[in-house]
Scaffold this active site. Structure first.
Site, PDB file in Angstrom:
ATOM      1  N   HIS A  72       0.856  -1.197   0.000  1.00 40.06           N
ATOM      2  CA  HIS A  72       0.000   0.000   0.000  1.00 40.06           C
ATOM      3  C   HIS A  72       0.895   1.251   0.000  1.00 40.06           C
ATOM      4  CE1 HIS A  72      -3.899  -2.100   0.633  1.00 40.06           C
ATOM      5  NE2 HIS A  72      -3.078  -3.031   1.039  1.00 40.06           N
ATOM      6  N   TYR A 343       3.691  -5.246   9.600  1.00 41.82           N
ATOM      7  CA  TYR A 343       3.567  -3.778   9.513  1.00 41.82           C
ATOM      8  C   TYR A 343       4.681  -3.127  10.327  1.00 41.82           C
ATOM      9  CZ  TYR A 343      -1.363  -3.901   7.798  1.00 41.82           C
ATOM     10  OH  TYR A 343      -2.516  -4.094   7.090  1.00 41.82           O
TER      11      TYR A 343
END
Lengths: 370, 165
Positions: A72, A343
């Site tokens: 992303h 993440y």
């Protein structure tokens, strides 16, 4: 031996044999402690999938893009607020669900993939990440996608899928043989891929529905935990691809259009919480829940502003889906912990790297608005 | 306290390589770190009033110096590691959640580069602490099993004393 005796101060009466035994015992304790540390740190299992290896694979597939998210990568920062309806308060004691409560929100809309300068494409998976800041220092961070289910059920399958989907340098497209082999080995992913392919692709970020995909648990004041999945459902009609293709000569047309919309008017979504029944999959994000499940409209998200990524805004926030306030807890879905770990790894790497401006800059947003 | 620190080091090194247990281990790591910071401060305060028993007179001077230096390093790291951890989470703009709704306030402004530097420092200090814990353990066993000079029992009883304090 004499020098050793002096060094460690062994009493003269201690026989060589007894001394050697005791030294061995000490060595064994130290080696055992160091060995336990090495085992816990993964040095004895070099083949195991770790957060670092998962992110390494993202980097191998997408190439190096220092300073950017490893997935992303292309995004735009947004701001707004969440106004609770009060209906969520019976499911979760998190203070943001109390009736009338308004919580400031910052977030990020983005396109899936690790290419920060890739041209916008309608079929690319879109995401919405949000950070709710509660008054007592607690936060709720959530990262959602506009697909009905997640394509894989486990981190290991995700790792394999990344390789299968890697574009062939010769054709620029994934090798169909590899993808075929992956889907044959993962029938759950084949089913999920069919559902994802059949989804309605809307005109832009404003008309899109963003889903938690993973299940969570909402914990009420009395301690009762409810399995939930949630989605942000747009107030706007989900008009499919309403002429957006006309603007697609602009490589940032999706982001530009969204920023232009937010300059004109606020855009709203309803946080719709779906209540799981016994037997609904909470540990497998590839399986949809039956459509007739009870839902609760917990409140309205209103986005009012957009800004290109810059120091100190959403660019520097890790939208870790397990940063949760008291009242929201993880489910038994193995992807949740893996997402949190991956993440974190991506965030740590990009934090220490020099930053390059995002492709979605002020210029491209203004250009698109004309 | 020794058990807490060893557990903390093992949790720390395990969580950064684990996907499936990452969240559970991180959720344990933060409150344990805060507890170690508080206990280390209490322990330092106790030590100022109650001097530890002297080392045996026949201990070579270099070993006395090493014992002293290792104590300074142990206390320094017991305090520095939780503080660096707290600071690095602050610089990363993470809420430092301990348990339930309890969240520590940030002690540093948000800054990705500062976070990255502190994150590396946290790892380096943790390895240093593990090294010193190993050396400390080896020296304690040497005193207890081979020298039998009372240092081991004084270390063990001193620990129990602080635990009660």
């Amino acid at each position: 031996m004499m020098r050793l005796n002096d060094l460690i101060g062994a009493p003269p009466g201690l026989s060589r044999r007894a001394l050697a035994l005791r030294l061995c015992a000490i060595g064994a304790v130290l080696a055992g402690t160091a060995g336990t540390f090495a085992y816990a740190g993964g040095w004895l299992t070099p083949g195991a999938l770790t957060p670092a290896r998962l992110i390494d694979r993202f980097e191998a597939v997408n190439g190096p893009h220092p300073g950017f998210r490893r997935n992303h990568a292309k995004g735009l920062c947004v701001t707004g607020e969440f106004a609770a309806s009060g209906a969520g308060a019976r499911l979760s004691k998190a203070s943001l669900f109390a009736a009338g409560r308004v919580t400031p929100v910052e977030g990020r809309v983005a396109l899936a993939g690790g290419q920060p300068y890739a041209a916008d494409a309608e079929a690319t998976v879109r995401s919405l990440a949000l950070r709710f800041r509660l008054p007592d220092g607690e936060e709720w961070r959530t990262a959602m996608n506009d697909i009905p289910v997640f394509p894989v059920g486990t981190p290991e399958a995700f790792y394999e899928q990344l390789r299968a989907a890697r574009p062939d340098p010769a054709t620029g497209k994934p090798d169909p043989e590899r993808m075929h082999a992956f889907l044959a080995a993962h029938p759950e992913s084949a089913k999920a891929a069919a559902l994802i392919k059949a989804r309605t692709i809307t005109a832009g970020f404003s008309e899109d529905t963003y889903r938690s995909l993973n299940a969570f648990r909402f914990v009420a004041t009395d301690g009762h935990a409810t399995p939930v999945r949630f989605a942000y459902i747009p107030e706007r009609d989900a008009a499919p691809q309403a002429g957006a293709t006309a603007a697609s000569a602009d490589t940032n047309f999706l982001f530009g259009e969204f920023a232009a919309t937010l300059r004109r008017e606020p855009v709203r979504w309803h946080l719709v919480v779906t209540i799981g029944r016994p037997g609904d999959a909470t540990d497998d994000a590839t399986i949809p829940w039956p459509a007739e499940r009870e839902t609760v409209d917990a409140g309205t998200l209103t986005l009012t502003g957009a800004a290109p990524e810059a120091p100190g805004d959403c660019r520097d926030i890790n939208f870790d889906p397990l940063v949760l306030p008291d009242g929201i807890a993880p489910s038994d879905d193995p992807l949740l912990s893996a997402r949190s770990a991956a993440y974190s790894q991506s965030f740590t790497r990009r934090s220490g790297e020099a930053k390059t401006p995002s492709a979605v800059t002020g210029a491209s947003l203004h250009g698109a608005a004309l | 306290m020794a058990v807490l620190i060893l557990a903390m080091l093992l949790i720390g090194v395990a969580m950064v390589t684990s996907l499936s247990h990452y969240h559970a281990l991180v959720s344990l790591h933060r409150p344990l770190g805060a507890a170690i910071l508080v206990l280390a401060l209490l322990r330092l305060a106790y030590r100022r009033r109650h001097a530890p028993p002297p080392l045996p007179a026949d201990l070579p001077a270099w070993q006395k110096r090493a014992a002293h230096a290792s104590h300074v390093a142990l206390y320094g790291l017991m305090l520095a590691l939780p503080l660096v951890g707290w600071g690095m989470l602050s610089a990363a703009c993470y809420p430092v959640a301990l348990a339930g709704p309890l969240v520590l306030p940030p002690i540093l402004p948000g800054s990705p580069m500062l976070y990255a530097a502190l994150r590396v420092l946290h790892t380096v200090l943790a390895y240093a602490l593990f090294g010193i814990v190993l050396a400390h353990l080896g020296a304690a066993l040497l005193h207890g099993l081979i020298r039998r000079d009372g240092v081991f029992t004084s270390m063990a009883s001193w620990r129990a004393g602080t635990g009660r304090g």
